[in-house]
Design a protein around this motif. Structure first.
Motif, PDB file in Angstrom:
ATOM      1  N   PRO A   1       1.233  -0.729   0.024  1.00  0.00           N
ATOM      2  CA  PRO A   1      -0.121   0.164  -0.044  1.00  0.00           C
ATOM      3  C   PRO A   1       0.354   0.499   0.380  1.00  0.00           C
ATOM      4  N   PRO A   2       0.121   1.729  -0.764  1.00  0.00           N
ATOM      5  CA  PRO A   2       1.241   3.514  -0.558  1.00  0.00           C
ATOM      6  C   PRO A   2       1.843   3.925   1.217  1.00  0.00           C
ATOM      7  N   GLU A   3       0.813   3.804   1.570  1.00  0.00           N
ATOM      8  CA  GLU A   3       0.599   4.669   2.930  1.00  0.00           C
ATOM      9  C   GLU A   3       1.769   3.459   3.551  1.00  0.00           C
ATOM     10  N   VAL A   4       1.925   2.796   3.392  1.00  0.00           N
ATOM     11  CA  VAL A   4       3.358   1.539   3.813  1.00  0.00           C
ATOM     12  C   VAL A   4       4.619   2.045   2.941  1.00  0.00           C
ATOM     13  N   ALA A   5       4.814   2.918   1.914  1.00  0.00           N
ATOM     14  CA  ALA A   5       5.769   2.921   1.577  1.00  0.00           C
ATOM     15  C   ALA A   5       6.140   4.758   1.902  1.00  0.00           C
ATOM     16  N   GLU A   6       4.826   5.232   1.790  1.00  0.00           N
ATOM     17  CA  GLU A   6       5.305   6.611   2.912  1.00  0.00           C
ATOM     18  C   GLU A   6       6.096   6.818   4.053  1.00  0.00           C
ATOM     19  N   GLY A   7       5.096   5.416   4.908  1.00  0.00           N
ATOM     20  CA  GLY A   7       5.622   5.677   6.582  1.00  0.00           C
ATOM     21  C   GLY A   7       7.248   5.413   6.327  1.00  0.00           C
ATOM     22  N   ALA A   8       6.755   4.383   5.864  1.00  0.00           N
ATOM     23  CA  ALA A   8       8.376   3.543   6.124  1.00  0.00           C
ATOM     24  C   ALA A   8      10.303   5.275   5.286  1.00  0.00           C
ATOM     25  N   LEU A   9       9.478   5.539   4.456  1.00  0.00           N
ATOM     26  CA  LEU A   9      10.303   6.575   4.118  1.00  0.00           C
ATOM     27  C   LEU A   9      10.640   7.883   4.993  1.00  0.00           C
ATOM     28  N   VAL A  10       9.514   8.692   6.264  1.00  0.00           N
ATOM     29  CA  VAL A  10       9.526   8.456   6.882  1.00  0.00           C
ATOM     30  C   VAL A  10      10.046   8.426   7.745  1.00  0.00           C
TER      31      VAL A  10
END
Length: 360
Positions: free
Chosen positions: A299-308
């Motif tokens: 999910p896009p939320e996983v990638a975004e959260g991992a990047l942050v």
């Protein structure tokens, strides 16, 4: 007289750089409270939060802000109560932050880049490493300094510098030189963010050429992608693919560094030191996450959260490293110490620009 403990009693301990050392097993020690990490970690977290605020309010690159604030707070490292927390932040922040970058890369992204741009990217990276090694030799510095500067410039700036330093070790590059390398990397990337899009417009590069130029030659991931989108959306998309391909090549570069560093810059090892593994565990975990991210749609939320989370942890690692650096040694390094990074930066720009202009 020491009792015979038998051949299987030997214990192993790891140092900051992942080297495994043979040592006599100490007597069982009392469990130490987790509160011992609080002073150093809290100071590091406060400095990191301040760096994030400066970056958000004034547009200062966040890594550069963390480095400068860490150096300004260098005096707190004189209190031994901060040491364990700072060491924890620098060691584990680095490793977990790099692992989480695996959520940003897939094998399909690398394949979509195409053979010609990939060949150009490999040429840019090779030029950066060679230029830094030559500059280190001309300025009478060790090859490890050139490898650190060139590899960091070739891949992704501070993240790659932290990973490479774990393989190279402080026996070959001292903490002051490493911190100065981080400072110059951050400054060069900030300058590139401002000047490279203008240079692409001045030379009338098309969107594919401009995207390759900034993606292949700007060190920091966020600034490379930001520079691409500052030109246009298609240029930003191209810069993203090129830059993330560079990030994916972190693991092979670290493996090559581990394989060659002993021959390039041999040092005497402590008695009983085992051979350094070809790839540190956190790089293997990074590769594993790249594989998972390639096989399963996250999910896009996983990638975004991992990047942050990755940015936050790497900021903590950089800030803690700066706090633990002796500024008196940093001041003694002189102009020669900045030349490998500058040479690698110029080489990256020249080769990337030539390839973008006449090949792509």
């Amino acid at each position: 007289m020491k009792a015979d403990r038998g051949p299987d009693y030997d214990a192993y301990a790891g140092d900051l750089f992942g080297e495994i050392m043979l040592a006599d097993a100490p007597a069982p020690a009392a469990r130490r409270p987790l509160a011992r990490f609080v002073p150093g970690f809290a100071i590091c977290a406060i400095a990191g939060a301040a760096a994030a605020w400066f970056s958000d309010q004034y547009g200062v690159p966040i890594i550069l802000a963390g480095l400068l604030l860490g150096l300004a707070l260098n005096f707190v490292a004189g209190d031994s109560r901060t040491h364990e927390g700072l060491d924890f932040a620098s060691r584990h922040g680095l490793r977990i932050g790099i692992v989480l970058l695996g959520f940003q890369v897939t094998v399909m992204q690398i394949g979509a880049m195409g053979v010609v741009p990939f060949a150009g990217l490999a040429l840019v990276m090779f030029a950066a490493v060679v230029a830094a090694m030559l500059a280190a030799r001309v300025t009478a510095q060790g090859p490890s300094v050139g490898l650190l500067a060139g590899g960091s410039t070739a891949i992704c700036g501070a993240s790659a510098a932290l990973a490479l330093y774990g393989v190279i070790g402080r026996q070959r590059v001292d903490q002051a030189q490493f911190t100065l390398t981080l400072v110059i990397l951050a400054a060069a990337s900030a300058i590139a963010l401002i000047t490279y899009p203008a240079l692409a417009a001045l030379l009338d590069l098309n969107e594919a050429q401009a995207g390759f130029l900034v993606g292949a030659s700007i060190h920091d991931v966020a600034q490379a992608i930001g520079a691409g989108f500052a030109i246009s959306d298609p240029a930003g998309a191209q810069a993203t693919v090129v830059k993330l391909t560079r990030v994916a090549l972190l693991a092979p570069l670290v493996a090559l560094a581990a394989l060659s560093i002993g021959r390039l810059h041999p040092v005497s090892a402590p008695t009983g030191t085992a051979r350094v593994p070809l790839l540190p565990g956190f790089i293997l975990a990074f590769l594993a996450l790249v594989g998972v991210n390639s096989l399963f749609a996250m999910p896009p939320e996983v990638a975004e959260g991992a990047l942050v989370a990755s940015k936050a942890l790497l900021l903590l690692a950089v800030t803690a490293t700066a706090i633990r650096t002796r500024t008196d040694l940093l001041l003694e390094l002189g102009w020669r110490s900045v030349m490998p990074v500058l040479a690698a930066t110029v080489a990256s720009l020249v080769v990337a620009l030539a390839f973008a202009k006449w090949v792509i």
